[in-house]
Design an enzyme around this catalytic site. Sequence first.
Site, short mmCIF file in Angstrom:
data_model
loop_
_atom_site.label_atom_id
_atom_site.label_comp_id
_atom_site.label_asym_id
_atom_site.label_seq_id
_atom_site.Cartn_x
_atom_site.Cartn_y
_atom_site.Cartn_z
N GLU A 100 4.24 -5.70 6.95
CA GLU A 100 3.53 -4.62 7.64
C GLU A 100 3.95 -4.48 9.10
O GLU A 100 3.95 -3.37 9.65
CB GLU A 100 2.01 -4.85 7.58
CG GLU A 100 1.39 -4.58 6.22
CD GLU A 100 1.41 -5.77 5.27
OE1 GLU A 100 2.20 -6.71 5.50
OE2 GLU A 100 0.65 -5.76 4.29
N GLY A 123 0.50 -5.06 0.79
CA GLY A 123 -0.68 -4.99 -0.07
C GLY A 123 -0.42 -5.60 -1.45
O GLY A 123 -1.36 -6.05 -2.11
N GLU A 146 -0.94 -9.19 -0.96
CA GLU A 146 -2.39 -9.38 -0.71
C GLU A 146 -3.16 -9.33 -2.02
O GLU A 146 -4.11 -10.08 -2.23
CB GLU A 146 -2.88 -8.30 0.26
CG GLU A 146 -2.34 -8.53 1.68
CD GLU A 146 -2.71 -7.43 2.65
OE1 GLU A 146 -2.37 -6.27 2.36
OE2 GLU A 146 -3.36 -7.71 3.66
N ALA A 178 0.86 -1.17 0.00
CA ALA A 178 0.00 0.00 0.00
C ALA A 178 0.91 1.23 0.00
O ALA A 178 2.10 1.13 0.30
CB ALA A 178 -0.88 -0.02 1.24
#
Length: 695
Positions: free
Chosen positions: A125, A102, A105, A63
């Site tokens: 993370e 992310g 993911e 992200a």
Amino acid sequence: MTEAVTTTRDGEIAIVTIDNPPVNATSFRVREPLHKLLETLAGDSSVVAIVLTCAGRTFVAGADIAEFGKPAQRPDLRDVIATLEAIQKPTVAAIHGTALGGGLELALGCHFRIADREAKLALPEVKLGLLPGAGGTVRLPRLVGPAMALKMIVSGAPVSADEALASGLADAVSESNLVANAVAFARDRAARGVASVPVRDRTGQIVGADLAAFDAEAAELAKKARGLEAPLACAQSVRNAITLPFDEALAAEREMFVKLVSGDQSRAQRHLFFAEREAARAPGIGKEVAPREIRRAGIIGAGTMGGGIAMAFVNGGVPVTLLEMNREALDRGLAMIEKNYAISVSRGSLSEDAKAERMALFSPTTDYADLAECDLIIEAVFEDMAVKKEVFGKLDVVAKPTAVLATNTSYLDVNEIAASTSRPQDVLGLHFFSPANVMKLLEIVRGEKTAPDVLATVLGVAKRIGKVPVVVNVCHGFVGNRMLSARSDDAENLLLEGASPGEIDQVFTGFGWPMGPFQMYDMAGLDIGWRNRKARGQLAVIADRLCEQGRFGQKTGKGFYRYDNGSRTPVPDPEVAQLIEDSARERGIERRAISAEEIIERMLYPMVNEGTKILEEGIAARASDIDIVWTNGYGFPVGKGGPMFWADLEGLPKIVERLEYWHGRSGKDVFLPSALLKRLAAEGRPLSGYIVATG
Ligand code: 3HC
Ligand code: NAI
């Protein structure tokens, strides 16, 4: 700016490419078009399968960290992944570079994953004080099993393409032509009409998982968390993946993510992420400064530091010429290096072949002439100006004209060392930390005359050998050791007034440090400081008395603590308690209970204060550089973001007020607040973000 998401076609296969430099983070400018595109492709009957890939150097690396803490913009990453996962035709992630956070993911939202041979996959993370917030903790266990998912998510460590394949995280490894292979794979799956089961529906690994074994493993990991919330949340979330239905586990993951992302710990760790990258940019050293080429390093001295520094270079693939005074010292140094590698082999972190390859990169010598082929020479001999000057005098004769010459001195004046050569522009300090093959920090000490290309060169070298560089200017002890002195300045008084070494150390470990100051002294050896104090006519009542009794710390089995039978576990020693009490009585000091708060005010506030003096003098360029020094070199807890970041959490006006109070009581300089600290406190401005150049 180019389109962040594009589609091309290879026949009936759609290839979706994300292009968002530098690392293809899933910023809003990616999410919005990607979401729309996936919806379109889902309903496009001319498309039989979809390949998701990235342009540039890497697959999606996460992200966009810069968006955290700002108002969320839909679609968020979970929306994108939900849409991707619902597609009823084969979807294939083609992964090169790093699929992180992310990014992984997103790949888990596909039916299949093909990894390039060199790819690395991770959910890091936790290093930002977070847990994966877009389904990672719920989907990963469904593919690789809860045990491996727990390990990956709590450590944040990457797995290789091979490991991904073996664990079921990847479906294939591509040796070359990744996208073409992914297209062929997708076409094959579509042609065979293989039912594409989304990861959310693959429950084989979690149904019947051994929850007791999982809990035991999670409890072990929790012990290592040292007050950090994120590792615990990660473990809880993976546990939820086993015990809760998919959607409930996903909702719980989100709830924890939202809580963590707005908390101080994650803010602190995100601050450190950007601070580390900022620190690697030295003021005035831009891309226009071409670094010198470093093909071989020379290390002088194969003692504690020289051996570790040499290993750091060899581990980074740089051959090393290792020089000692005589054959005996050289053999001793090499034996220690070999022993360290043997420990890695026995732990399984290094293969025998890799060990042999590394040992082959050392060229041991006792002849200075052999340093002539080195591009960077680092001196790590005794901490003695005369010895250092003698060494640099010899280097002046043998080193090639383009060589960079560095000293690993802890305290000595780098300008004076540089001035002892005919080429001070090539000289600088490279202050490594012990053990130098492990510790990440590298204080780069810029001398008055250090040339810009010399600085650019060592910044590049630092990255090559896996170090975190921070450029500082010359002063006694540079940034780290100078602040360390401020931290310990009042420690002996705390002992005399009533605290025990154990109590003080406990306040530190409770704060999140890996160990307290007295454990650290015992580990480093009390004799070094004693020798220095004697040379300077200084006194440390308790430490001097311990040394007079031969209590040098761990190496003699006794110091501020006792170490029974060669153990490294500190045990409080009544003899030390008695010695402290006697010393206090002799000085007419009445001992009293000392609170944790007082210990913090008298040890950590002076450290913050010294940091602001360092900024006032321009020794460090930014407050965040100091945070990087302390979190990477001295174990300052990352969840508190380093001393300057923590000072803001604590409140600058409070720090000034308490420093003034303790200054009033003791008259000690370390408590006298700097003008900068007082000014920022008065103006209500924070320390973090402070840049010397702009004030
Ligand atoms: N968001 C925003 N910026 C990022 C970023 C990210 N996720 N990752 C890297 N960058 C930026 C860096 O700040 C740097 O910017 P700068 O040039 O302006 O300083 C630039 O990209 C290049 O980064 P590096 O200097 O670190 O380049 P390297 O090649 O050495 O390393 C990397 C590349 C391995 C991708 C490394 O940058 C990295 O580890 N990035 C962080 C990865 C990460 O933590 N991802 C998880 C994010 S959180 C998340 O995904 C939450 C989700 O679960 C919802
Ligand atoms: P050490 O005593 O373990 O090693 C010094 C080595 O240098 C010895 O092996 C000695 O034989 C060799 N040596 C001495 N003079 C020499 C010469 N003229 N030519 C070649 N070799 C010579 O010392 P240590 O701890 O490795 O320290 C070295 C330097 O690193 C010092 O300047 C010290 O201040 C600094 N330093 C030490 C740290 C530590 O934690 N020990 C941390 C950071 C820096």
